[in-house]
Write a protein that holds these residues in place. Structure first.
Motif, mmCIF file in Angstrom:
data_model
loop_
_atom_site.group_PDB
_atom_site.id
_atom_site.type_symbol
_atom_site.label_atom_id
_atom_site.label_comp_id
_atom_site.label_asym_id
_atom_site.label_seq_id
_atom_site.Cartn_x
_atom_site.Cartn_y
_atom_site.Cartn_z
ATOM 1 N N GLY A 134 0.739 -1.263 -0.104
ATOM 2 C CA GLY A 134 -0.146 -0.037 -0.078
ATOM 3 C C GLY A 134 0.809 1.320 0.133
ATOM 4 O O GLY A 134 0.358 2.263 -0.269
ATOM 5 N N ARG A 135 2.159 1.373 0.161
ATOM 6 C CA ARG A 135 2.985 2.378 0.221
ATOM 7 C C ARG A 135 2.910 3.067 -1.159
ATOM 8 O O ARG A 135 2.878 2.444 -2.108
ATOM 9 N N ARG A 136 2.868 4.367 -1.279
ATOM 10 C CA ARG A 136 2.915 5.027 -2.781
ATOM 11 C C ARG A 136 4.121 5.979 -2.778
ATOM 12 O O ARG A 136 4.681 6.492 -1.955
ATOM 13 N N GLU A 137 4.352 6.005 -4.149
ATOM 14 C CA GLU A 137 5.542 6.559 -4.688
ATOM 15 C C GLU A 137 4.991 7.639 -5.666
ATOM 16 O O GLU A 137 4.547 6.973 -6.602
ATOM 17 N N GLY A 138 5.310 8.666 -5.697
ATOM 18 C CA GLY A 138 4.662 9.641 -6.851
ATOM 19 C C GLY A 138 3.631 10.238 -6.897
ATOM 20 O O GLY A 138 2.579 9.607 -5.753
ATOM 21 N N HIS A 139 3.139 11.177 -7.298
ATOM 22 C CA HIS A 139 1.758 11.704 -7.179
ATOM 23 C C HIS A 139 1.188 12.275 -8.443
ATOM 24 O O HIS A 139 0.320 13.187 -8.894
ATOM 25 N N GLY A 140 1.477 11.147 -9.341
ATOM 26 C CA GLY A 140 0.789 11.306 -10.848
ATOM 27 C C GLY A 140 -0.767 10.875 -10.915
ATOM 28 O O GLY A 140 -1.277 10.222 -9.939
ATOM 29 N N PRO A 141 -1.378 11.195 -11.752
ATOM 30 C CA PRO A 141 -2.597 10.740 -11.969
ATOM 31 C C PRO A 141 -3.130 9.298 -12.188
ATOM 32 O O PRO A 141 -4.158 8.821 -11.950
ATOM 33 N N LEU A 142 -2.224 8.764 -12.605
ATOM 34 C CA LEU A 142 -2.510 7.297 -13.160
ATOM 35 C C LEU A 142 -1.922 6.349 -12.050
ATOM 36 O O LEU A 142 -0.507 6.317 -11.733
ATOM 37 N N HIS A 143 -2.590 5.347 -11.374
ATOM 38 C CA HIS A 143 -2.055 4.492 -10.318
ATOM 39 C C HIS A 143 -1.681 3.118 -11.160
ATOM 40 O O HIS A 143 -2.338 2.481 -12.144
ATOM 41 N N VAL A 144 -0.415 2.810 -10.638
ATOM 42 C CA VAL A 144 0.244 1.560 -11.379
ATOM 43 C C VAL A 144 0.571 0.771 -10.040
ATOM 44 O O VAL A 144 1.328 1.098 -9.231
#
Length: 536
Positions: A134-144
């Motif tokens: 669940g950790r997130r990296e980046g703040h772009g609109p598309l979730h990968v």
């Protein structure tokens, strides 16, 4: 006559990105035109639902190529998205950026400003990368999404076989070390498909300066001298003409963008005259330079349960559906292409030359040999498949008539070079090497014909010709470059010799990238928006 600053033709992977980014400031009015329907079907939102959209006539153009000499005279099925989101709404969700040398090759081919460093920075701006925990990296609109914690346990045999074959592993084929076996990243968010439409267009449509029209057919682009200024439509209520104050952006995809240019009088002069179209510019490369990945699967019965055991019986489907409804996890939340990666078929290769897929499911007994991953085989089975990463053969896509609704002429010209034929043999031999490892030999109960493990190089090529098909990655038909004699658009994606018209989609690729092409298509659109806004 209605007028907009920007008219985007096509609400696909590229058009959705453009609509969001060109409208974000609120200063520009943006109209998006889409021939297909809205993306409201539950089969679009459900990740594994692409097994249902693969032949769906309301969501898929269902093209056919012309008989192809390289494939023994066979015609091939070419699905393309006929829905908002385009092929990002019906694809198998794998997010593969491409390998660094792919984009450096673009720059060397005349696409100045499109090297790997630029592409990498663009990807980083686009993506929110979500780890398995669940950790997130980046703040772009598309979730990968990293779904390595959800893949089927039978995949452990693939990774063991990779180790026994002496091949590399990688944590992420989009990371710093792209080569090696991995669990593929996919474009999902909270267990739902995160298409270009969901990531980019849906937020854009909340703005008052963005309009989406679906179910409309663009017949041609109109010009005032050498400037594109109008879009001629066919709608349910009749003909209509729209005016673009700043630019028209053609994002109809590698199949349709070149055809719309040809219908507008820009293309090979002899072809246009043959269909009674006035020649505005003799541009022989419009529709040319077609490249695509060809792939082939090998099928095996397994001696332990695979996804077939879960998704074939009605009770298994019901349990998977209940799990998905409660948790947004499980097989319905995933791609069928769970594992694979980029590999060198020989150690002396400068770069990985093969992409491999390992799927813990098989679907060989469906009608007419077609795929239906929601209804797999009635026995435990799995697939190993491959595609040569950088084919060199080039074909064409052209109009077949002056009627915009007529089917295209798709001529892939497959396996036309010796380099491509040798790459096929090398890829088959690589898969054979993996399948001959103790780990995977131990998983096999039997092989379905043909048995890859028994094929020599000549038999691999013969089988590939007989059974391979497109991996649905057509590119290059409006090639980008700095030389108008060799390309269709310049590095700013402006049509050579004209103003007010750009092409932004997979058709502008100078060379095909090494993997799945949805990611580089969206990357190209993201960067194109920067270029368009700079000029504005």
């Amino acid at each position: 006559m209605a007028s907009y600053d920007y008219i985007i033709i096509g609400a696909g992977s590229a058009g959705c990105v453009l609509a969001d980014r060109l409208s974000a400031s609120g200063r520009h009015s943006v109209l998006v035109l889409e021939a297909g329907s809205r993306d409201r079907s539950p089969w679009v939102r459900l990740p594994l639902g692409y097994g249902k959209t693969f032949f769906h006539p309301q969501m898929n153009w269902r093209y056919q190529s012309e008989p192809d000499a390289g494939l023994g005279g066979r015609s091939d099925y070419w699905p393309r998205g006929k829905v908002v989101g385009g092929s990002s709404s019906i694809n198998a969700l794998v997010w593969a950026r491409g390998l660094p040398h792919d984009f450096d090759d673009w720059a060397e081919a005349g696409a100045t400003g499109w090297n790997w460093d630029v592409a990498r920075r663009t990807y980083e701006a686009m993506e929110t990368r979500v780890a398995a925990d669940g950790r997130r990296e980046g703040h772009g609109p598309l979730h990968v999404q990293d779904v390595s914690d959800q893949i089927h346990k039978v995949n452990r045999h693939f990774f063991a076989g990779i180790d026994e074959a002496g091949l590399p592993r990688t944590a992420d084929c989009n990371g710093a070390e792209a080569e090696g076996a991995t669990a593929y990243r996919i474009t999902t968010r909270d267990g739902l498909r995160h298409s270009a439409a969901r990531a980019y267009l849906a937020p854009a449509l909340k703005r008052p300066n963005v309009t989406l029209r679906t179910g409309v057919t663009v017949e041609r682009i109109g010009f005032e001298g050498r400037r594109a200024s109008e879009v001629h439509l066919c709608t349910k209520s009749g003909a209509e003409v729209l005016r673009a104050g700043r630019e028209i952006i053609l994002s109809a995809g590698a199949v349709t963008s070149p055809r719309l240019l040809q219908l507008s009088g820009i293309g090979p002069a002899d072809l246009l005259r043959a269909h009674g179209i006035e020649v505005r510019a003799d541009a022989p490369h419009v529709g040319g330079n077609l490249q695509d990945h060809l792939g082939l699967n090998y099928y095996f019965k397994a001696n332990e349960p695979t996804l077939n055991n879960q998704l074939r019986p009605l009770w298994g489907k019901a349990m998977a559906a209940i799990r998905y409804a409660l948790t947004r996890r499980g097989p319905l939340a995933l791609s069928v292409n769970q594992c694979g990666g980029f590999f060198r078929s020989r150690p002396d290769q400068a770069h990985p030359d093969q992409q491999i897929y390992f799927n813990p499911v098989s679907y060989t007994t469906t009608p007419s040999g077609t795929r239906n991953v929601v209804n797999p085989d009635p026995f435990p089975g799995f697939i190993i498949g491959y595609q040569p990463a950088r084919p060199t053969s080039r074909g064409r896509i052209d109009i077949s008539s002056a009627d915009p609704g007529a089917a295209p002429r798709i001529r892939p010209n497959s396996l036309a070079t010796e380099e491509d034929r040798q790459a096929v043999i090398a890829g088959g031999a690589l898969c054979r090497r993996i399948m001959q490892t103790p780990a995977l030999q131990g998983l096999v109960e039997s092989a379905l014909d043909p048995d890859l493990r028994q094929l020599d190089g000549e038999a691999i090529l013969e089988d590939f010709r007989a059974r391979c098909g497109t991996v649905f990655h057509p590119v290059g038909t409006c090639r980008m470059g700095d030389d108008p004699a060799q390309s269709v658009v310049d590095p700013y994606l402006r049509l050579h010799g004209f103003a007010g018209l750009r092409v932004v989609d997979a058709s502008i690729f100078p060379n095909i990238t090494s993997g799945n092409t949805n990611a580089p298509t969206m990357m190209a659109a993201h960067r194109a928006a920067d270029l368009i806004l700079e000029s504005a």
